[in-house]
Design a protein around this motif. Structure first.
Motif, mmCIF file in Angstrom:
data_model
loop_
_atom_site.group_PDB
_atom_site.id
_atom_site.type_symbol
_atom_site.label_atom_id
_atom_site.label_comp_id
_atom_site.label_asym_id
_atom_site.label_seq_id
_atom_site.Cartn_x
_atom_site.Cartn_y
_atom_site.Cartn_z
ATOM 1 N N ALA A 1 30.547 48.707 45.390
ATOM 2 C CA ALA A 1 31.627 47.410 45.988
ATOM 3 C C ALA A 1 30.958 47.513 47.298
ATOM 4 C CB ALA A 1 32.531 48.367 46.256
ATOM 5 N N THR A 2 30.030 47.824 48.272
ATOM 6 C CA THR A 2 29.363 47.927 49.060
ATOM 7 C C THR A 2 28.427 46.998 49.485
ATOM 8 O OG1 THR A 2 29.605 50.153 49.613
ATOM 9 C CG2 THR A 2 28.277 49.008 51.439
ATOM 10 N N VAL A 3 27.869 47.326 48.658
ATOM 11 C CA VAL A 3 26.112 46.156 48.359
ATOM 12 C C VAL A 3 26.287 45.024 48.546
ATOM 13 C CG1 VAL A 3 24.404 45.770 46.259
ATOM 14 C CG2 VAL A 3 24.419 48.012 47.544
ATOM 15 N N ALA A 4 27.736 44.603 47.350
ATOM 16 C CA ALA A 4 28.396 43.336 46.793
ATOM 17 C C ALA A 4 28.541 42.886 48.307
ATOM 18 C CB ALA A 4 29.324 43.111 46.295
ATOM 19 N N ARG A 5 29.579 44.073 48.998
ATOM 20 C CA ARG A 5 29.740 43.023 50.453
ATOM 21 C C ARG A 5 29.154 42.997 51.683
ATOM 22 N NH1 ARG A 5 34.835 46.712 51.195
ATOM 23 N NH2 ARG A 5 35.611 45.961 49.188
ATOM 24 N N LEU B 1 21.664 50.214 51.721
ATOM 25 C CA LEU B 1 20.602 51.172 51.561
ATOM 26 C C LEU B 1 21.240 52.323 51.625
ATOM 27 C CD1 LEU B 1 17.253 50.839 52.443
ATOM 28 C CD2 LEU B 1 17.734 50.265 49.566
ATOM 29 N N GLY B 2 22.620 52.570 52.663
ATOM 30 C CA GLY B 2 22.776 53.831 53.377
ATOM 31 C C GLY B 2 23.784 53.924 52.179
ATOM 32 N N LEU C 1 19.518 42.911 59.268
ATOM 33 C CA LEU C 1 18.452 44.328 59.396
ATOM 34 C C LEU C 1 19.699 45.569 59.021
ATOM 35 C CD1 LEU C 1 16.244 44.236 62.143
ATOM 36 C CD2 LEU C 1 15.407 44.325 59.590
ATOM 37 N N ILE C 2 21.252 45.640 59.575
ATOM 38 C CA ILE C 2 22.366 46.245 59.947
ATOM 39 C C ILE C 2 22.315 46.434 58.267
ATOM 40 C CG2 ILE C 2 24.498 46.729 60.977
ATOM 41 C CD1 ILE C 2 22.686 46.505 63.017
ATOM 42 N N MET C 3 23.005 45.007 58.103
ATOM 43 C CA MET C 3 23.669 45.297 56.722
ATOM 44 C C MET C 3 22.157 45.362 55.459
ATOM 45 S SD MET C 3 26.997 44.570 56.835
ATOM 46 C CE MET C 3 27.170 44.538 58.387
ATOM 47 N N ALA C 4 21.107 45.479 55.849
ATOM 48 C CA ALA C 4 20.549 46.375 54.746
ATOM 49 C C ALA C 4 20.361 47.515 54.605
ATOM 50 C CB ALA C 4 18.720 45.669 55.715
ATOM 51 N N LEU D 1 26.265 46.380 39.685
ATOM 52 C CA LEU D 1 25.400 45.078 40.381
ATOM 53 C C LEU D 1 24.009 45.679 39.862
ATOM 54 C CD1 LEU D 1 26.400 44.698 43.706
ATOM 55 C CD2 LEU D 1 26.326 43.094 41.663
ATOM 56 N N ALA D 2 23.353 46.752 40.402
ATOM 57 C CA ALA D 2 22.096 46.710 39.883
ATOM 58 C C ALA D 2 21.618 46.380 38.392
ATOM 59 C CB ALA D 2 21.441 48.410 40.289
ATOM 60 N N GLY D 3 22.548 46.991 37.420
ATOM 61 C CA GLY D 3 22.092 47.348 36.181
ATOM 62 C C GLY D 3 22.501 45.572 35.678
ATOM 63 N N LEU D 4 23.386 45.385 35.873
ATOM 64 C CA LEU D 4 22.760 43.498 36.467
ATOM 65 C C LEU D 4 22.097 42.694 37.065
ATOM 66 C CD1 LEU D 4 27.246 42.069 36.688
ATOM 67 C CD2 LEU D 4 25.289 42.575 34.569
#
Lengths: 124, 159
Positions: A61-65, A55-56, A48-51, B23-26
């Motif tokens: 780069a952050t989303v991938a991590r 989102l924030g 949940l915290i990673m979500a 990433l979103a695009g992919l």
């Protein structure tokens, strides 16, 4: 505005489940039941915290991590719980009011003297 | 599996052509590509059938798994926060039908993360799984739940 509410809910829920996982370690009666609390509630809390982080901040780069962190947690948390539970069972740690399948000791190759320790051990 | 490769190539093409190489695009490209392939499915041998059902089953596995994770966390939270321990723990032997180490690993990991059960150990020959259950009043029901739930979803997804 709506994003902020969603983020707050995610972070608060994550904090709540992390708290429950920690409290579970203190409160629950034996080692195997405690593993239930840490694996399930702990994994959900970090997820949940990673979500919320993904989102924030929102940059790739952050989303991938964040995605990688959640994937690795899903892979490793159950394995760690499995190893701790297995070690506890094989070492004959006393279990709280547990019905143990009769074939378990023999099939898993638990040493008889350690299995005896489990049944003689103190019970709460 | 070549359809999977085609889907990835379509995703890259989508990201390149729309100029959103993120990433979103992919991700959008992957979804759009999947639907494009799905619309064109009569053109492939056997309608490309296996790829589409497999993707569907993986999605089903992921969604159901998240649902179970949330349910199990709530039940653990309830047991931790209320004064009485409702747990009636037990260690149950579950015969495994999953073949191969990867399938067994996936099944055991998912079992650990779903309500009331925790994988404890697997026998040397990977035939029997011992789970620790929070509510083990009826061991046969736990066996049936695992066999018809998680294990079947995993076997369908991996085939």
């Amino acid at each position: 505005m709506i994003l902020e509410i969603v983020l707050s809910v995610l972070v608060l829920l994550g904090g709540f489940f992390a708290f429950v996982a920690g409290l579970g370690i203190l409160r629950l009666p034996d080692v195997l039941i405690r593993m239930h609390a840490t694996t399930k509630a702990g994994t959900l809390a970090s997820g949940l915290i990673m979500a919320a982080v993904a989102l924030g901040l929102g940059d790739s780069a952050t989303v991938a991590r964040a995605v990688a962190i959640v994937l690795f947690l899903l892979l490793t948390a159950p394995v760690a719980a499995h190893m701790i539970g297995r070690a506890a069972f094989r070492a004959g740690v006393p279990l709280w009011e547990t019905d143990i399948d009769r074939t378990a000791d023999e099939k898993l190759g638990v040493l008889p003297e350690l299995a005896r320790r489990r049944s003689e051990g103190p019970r709460r | 599996m070549s359809l999977f490769l085609l889907n990835i190539i379509l995703a890259i093409a989508w990201a390149a052509l729309t100029g959103t190489f993120t990433l979103a695009g992919l991700g959008v490209g992957l979804v759009v590509g999947f639907f494009a392939l799905w619309v064109a499915s009569p053109l492939f041998e056997e309608n490309g059938g296996r790829y589409f059902t497999r993707v569907w089953r993986w999605i089903k596995l992921v969604v159901l798994f998240h649902y179970e994770l949330i349910v199990s966390s709530l039940s653990v939270a309830w047991d931790v926060l209320t004064p009485r321990h409702r747990a009636r723990p037990g260690i149950v032997a579950v015969p495994l039908k999953a073949k191969g180490e990867a399938e067994v690993l996936l099944v055991t990991n998912l079992i650990s993360l779903t309500p009331g059960t925790l994988s404890l150990d697997v026998t040397e020959d990977c035939n029997t799984l011992f789970v620790h259950a929070m509510f083990a009043d009826d061991p046969q029901k736990i066996r049936d739940d695992i066999e018809n739930g998680m294990e079947r979803w995993v076997r369908e997804a991996m085939e």
